[in-house]
Design an enzyme around this catalytic site. Structure first.
Site, PDB file in Angstrom:
ATOM      1  N   PHE A  18     -39.251  20.645 -11.538  1.00 38.59           N
ATOM      2  CA  PHE A  18     -37.977  20.370 -10.876  1.00 38.59           C
ATOM      3  C   PHE A  18     -37.007  19.814 -11.931  1.00 38.59           C
ATOM      4  O   PHE A  18     -37.353  18.869 -12.655  1.00 38.59           O
ATOM      5  CB  PHE A  18     -38.192  19.355  -9.755  1.00 38.59           C
ATOM      6  CG  PHE A  18     -37.044  19.284  -8.786  1.00 38.59           C
ATOM      7  CD1 PHE A  18     -37.029  20.056  -7.643  1.00 38.59           C
ATOM      8  CD2 PHE A  18     -35.968  18.441  -9.029  1.00 38.59           C
ATOM      9  CE1 PHE A  18     -35.972  19.997  -6.745  1.00 38.59           C
ATOM     10  CE2 PHE A  18     -34.904  18.370  -8.139  1.00 38.59           C
ATOM     11  CZ  PHE A  18     -34.909  19.156  -7.002  1.00 38.59           C
TER      12      PHE A  18
ATOM     13  N   ASP B 250     -45.533  14.019  -9.881  1.00 42.45           N
ATOM     14  CA  ASP B 250     -44.487  14.050  -8.857  1.00 42.45           C
ATOM     15  C   ASP B 250     -45.096  14.705  -7.612  1.00 42.45           C
ATOM     16  O   ASP B 250     -45.509  15.870  -7.662  1.00 42.45           O
ATOM     17  CB  ASP B 250     -43.294  14.857  -9.388  1.00 42.45           C
ATOM     18  CG  ASP B 250     -42.097  14.823  -8.448  1.00 42.45           C
ATOM     19  OD1 ASP B 250     -42.299  14.655  -7.241  1.00 42.45           O
ATOM     20  OD2 ASP B 250     -40.964  14.986  -8.943  1.00 42.45           O
TER      21      ASP B 250
ATOM     22  N   TYR C 116     -37.872  12.320   2.226  1.00 41.01           N
ATOM     23  CA  TYR C 116     -37.019  13.138   3.116  1.00 41.01           C
ATOM     24  C   TYR C 116     -37.531  14.560   3.278  1.00 41.01           C
ATOM     25  O   TYR C 116     -36.944  15.337   4.007  1.00 41.01           O
ATOM     26  CB  TYR C 116     -35.562  13.131   2.625  1.00 41.01           C
ATOM     27  CG  TYR C 116     -35.384  13.520   1.176  1.00 41.01           C
ATOM     28  CD1 TYR C 116     -35.415  14.863   0.785  1.00 41.01           C
ATOM     29  CD2 TYR C 116     -35.190  12.555   0.196  1.00 41.01           C
ATOM     30  CE1 TYR C 116     -35.272  15.219  -0.538  1.00 41.01           C
ATOM     31  CE2 TYR C 116     -35.038  12.904  -1.140  1.00 41.01           C
ATOM     32  CZ  TYR C 116     -35.084  14.239  -1.496  1.00 41.01           C
ATOM     33  OH  TYR C 116     -34.942  14.584  -2.815  1.00 41.01           O
ATOM     34  N   LYS C 117     -38.612  14.925   2.594  1.00 43.26           N
ATOM     35  CA  LYS C 117     -39.160  16.279   2.744  1.00 43.26           C
ATOM     36  C   LYS C 117     -40.222  16.253   3.851  1.00 43.26           C
ATOM     37  O   LYS C 117     -39.883  16.079   5.008  1.00 43.26           O
ATOM     38  CB  LYS C 117     -39.694  16.778   1.398  1.00 43.26           C
ATOM     39  CG  LYS C 117     -38.542  17.052   0.424  1.00 43.26           C
ATOM     40  CD  LYS C 117     -38.966  17.393  -0.987  1.00 43.26           C
ATOM     41  CE  LYS C 117     -37.717  17.629  -1.847  1.00 43.26           C
ATOM     42  NZ  LYS C 117     -37.986  17.580  -3.280  1.00 43.26           N
TER      43      LYS C 117
ATOM     44  N   ARG D  91     -37.411  30.842   0.168  1.00 40.79           N
ATOM     45  CA  ARG D  91     -38.510  29.869   0.176  1.00 40.79           C
ATOM     46  C   ARG D  91     -38.785  29.435   1.612  1.00 40.79           C
ATOM     47  O   ARG D  91     -37.875  29.037   2.332  1.00 40.79           O
ATOM     48  CB  ARG D  91     -38.094  28.674  -0.685  1.00 40.79           C
ATOM     49  CG  ARG D  91     -39.220  27.737  -1.006  1.00 40.79           C
ATOM     50  CD  ARG D  91     -38.759  26.665  -1.957  1.00 40.79           C
ATOM     51  NE  ARG D  91     -37.901  25.687  -1.276  1.00 40.79           N
ATOM     52  CZ  ARG D  91     -37.671  24.462  -1.739  1.00 40.79           C
ATOM     53  NH1 ARG D  91     -38.214  24.063  -2.871  1.00 40.79           N
ATOM     54  NH2 ARG D  91     -36.882  23.637  -1.086  1.00 40.79           N
TER      55      ARG D  91
HETATM   56  C1  LIG Z   1     -36.979  17.103  -4.200  1.00 42.70           C
HETATM   57  C2  LIG Z   1     -37.488  16.813  -5.550  1.00 42.70           C
HETATM   58  C3  LIG Z   1     -36.871  15.849  -6.361  1.00 42.70           C
HETATM   59  C4  LIG Z   1     -35.625  15.140  -5.918  1.00 42.70           C
HETATM   60  O1  LIG Z   1     -35.348  13.982  -6.653  1.00 42.70           O
HETATM   61  P1  LIG Z   1     -34.372  12.857  -6.091  1.00 42.70           P
HETATM   62  O2  LIG Z   1     -34.031  12.059  -7.293  1.00 42.70           O
HETATM   63  O3  LIG Z   1     -35.108  12.071  -5.067  1.00 42.70           O
HETATM   64  O4  LIG Z   1     -33.168  13.543  -5.516  1.00 42.70           O
HETATM   65  C5  LIG Z   1     -37.458  15.569  -7.583  1.00 42.70           C
HETATM   66  N1  LIG Z   1     -38.585  16.215  -7.992  1.00 42.70           N
HETATM   67  C6  LIG Z   1     -39.176  17.166  -7.240  1.00 42.70           C
HETATM   68  C7  LIG Z   1     -40.433  17.836  -7.722  1.00 42.70           C
HETATM   69  C8  LIG Z   1     -38.635  17.508  -6.009  1.00 42.70           C
HETATM   70  O5  LIG Z   1     -39.212  18.461  -5.273  1.00 42.70           O
END
Ligand SMILES: *Cc1c(COP(=O)(O)O)cnc(C)c1O
Length: 412
Positions: free
Chosen positions: A125, A197, A222-223, A371
């Site tokens: 990400f 992560d 939030y997911k 997705r």
């Molecule tokens: C959704 C997601 C994020 C989002 O990061 P925020 O700083 O909380 O906005 C980061 N890493 C991964 C792997 C994600 O899926």
């Protein structure tokens, strides 16, 4: 097709999680395949937020910090999230965003491990990779290197030159699932730390941070945890690393005695050192209520249903011939993927828009991926059947060619 619908209903009747969806307040005539981006509102969250706003903040004002225990919420909520990711209490705290939390744990991991190379994957990400790039820019004298390799090459590249291995358990595009115990072992054999992560794993599949001996982890709520837009994230620090080196965002909430208001920073010895500023109490209350839904279900049941929903989706794609028109980019074995499937199609964006117009909300990811997230707490097998039925119609009628489905907004 009719046979498939009957089969889907049979599966729903036998589903041990079937009753949980009554806790969610999802709009009528909507099939939500995007819980891996933003989980839906639930009744417990709605009620708790109103209670905290109206009764606690509204009536008890600042007294609530003690009276309603607001001050301890980051640890309490952190510990409840810890139960979902295999963390004994005192190692998980709810705060900030994944990005900010990564900054903290990356700093500590780099400070306590020899070397200056962070190993990650090319398609991790982006924010995770950006945080390393930011640290590199900030500490130019340290020569921090970000080494990016393909997922399959990760293990091979973990050697004594690596200080930190930073990976996402589930790839946000393809859904590919990494073997965290194996990578952790390899990292430790080479005196490197591992940061995992779990954004796409917490609440979706079994995670055992303690048992796997992971050093640090970050994730969001939030997911799959359904705590609401921008709800606070969490971080995990294995007990053996607590107190060893302080994370560098010296905020007053991470001070050993914040209410002494001393001009000098004195790091707390426990996980609260990872706090920075004042916790967002209202969204943290939402997080607490959202996580409580998981107390009555088992993560193994969730994983089992998630796999079955994915297989049902694939089977429906095959039966309707859609598997010939979409190229799957997810691993073919359900054991090797998280709780999502991704397909490549040149018109993925417009198709996703046309699907949304039909009441099926999925996700588009650049450049051309569709997705589909399977969140077992509120999705039924019948939902999957209808979602594919609608997709088949869109592809047959080429409805996605309409100009209104082609225009992109800022958030895609
Ligand atoms: C959704 C997601 C994020 C989002 O990061 P925020 O700083 O909380 O906005 C980061 N890493 C991964 C792997 C994600 O899926």
């Amino acid at each position: 097709m009719l046979e498939m619908l009957e089969e889907a209903r049979l599966l729903d009747n036998r589903d041990p999680l079937n009753h949980v969806k009554t806790q969610f307040d999802t709009p009528k005539n909507t099939i939500y395949l995007d819980g891996n981006s933003l989980g839906p509102l639930s009744y417990p969250v709605n009620l708790r937020v109103q209670e905290v706003m109206n009764e606690q903040w509204g009536q008890d004002l600042i007294k609530s910090w003690n009276q309603h225990n607001w001050i301890h919420k980051p640890q309490q909520v952190g510990d409840s999230i810890g139960k979902l990711i295999g963390a004994a209490s005192g190692q998980t705290i709810c705060c900030d965003s994944i990005s900010v939390n990564l900054f903290k744990v990356l700093s500590v991991a780099l400070n306590t491990h020899e070397g200056s190379t962070v190993l990650s994957t090319k398609d991790n990400f982006p924010t995770d990779l950006y945080m390393v790039q930011g640290l590199k820019a900030l500490f130019s004298a340290r020569n921090i290197e970000l080494k990016l390799v393909a997922e399959k090459q990760l293990e091979k590249h973990i050697d004594e030159d690596i200080a930190v291995v930073m990976v996402s358990q589930v790839n946000f595009r393809s859904g590919a699932l990494l073997d965290i115990p194996k990578l952790t072992k390899r990292a430790h054999e080479n005196n490197a730390a591992i940061i995992v992560d779990v954004a796409h794993s917490a609440g979706a599949l079994p995670v055992h941070l303690d048992r796997w001996k992971v050093d640090f982890a970050v994730g969001c709520t939030y997911k799959y945890l359904n705590a609401g837009p921008g709800a606070p994230a969490f971080l995990y620090v294995a007990k053996r690393h607590l107190g060893a080196s302080a994370q560098p965002l010296y905020g007053w909430m991470g001070h050993a005695e914040p209410f002494e208001f001393s001009p000098d920073y004195q790091p707390a010895a426990d996980i609260t050192q990872y706090l920075t500023g004042t916790p967002p109490i209202i969204s943290m209350a939402a997080t607490e209520a959202a996580v409580s839904i998981f107390e009555s279900v088992s993560i193994d049941e969730i994983r089992d249903k998630s796999i079955k929903l994915g297989l049902a989706f694939e089977r429906a794609m095959e039966t309707s011939g859609l598997d010939q028109r979409f190229q799957s980019i997810s691993p073919s074995s359900p054991k090797q993927r998280g709780s999502q499937l991704s397909y490549e199609h040149p018109e993925a964006f417009a198709i996703c828009q046309a699907w949304i117009a039909e009441g099926v909300i999925a996700d588009f990811r650049a450049p051309n991926y569709l997705r589909i997230g399977f969140a077992p707490l509120y999705l039924s097998f019948e939902d999957i059947f209808h979602a594919v039925e609608k997709l088949e119609k869109i592809m047959r009628t080429k409805a996605y060619n309409a100009p209104k489905f082609q225009a992109k907004n800022k958030v895609t």
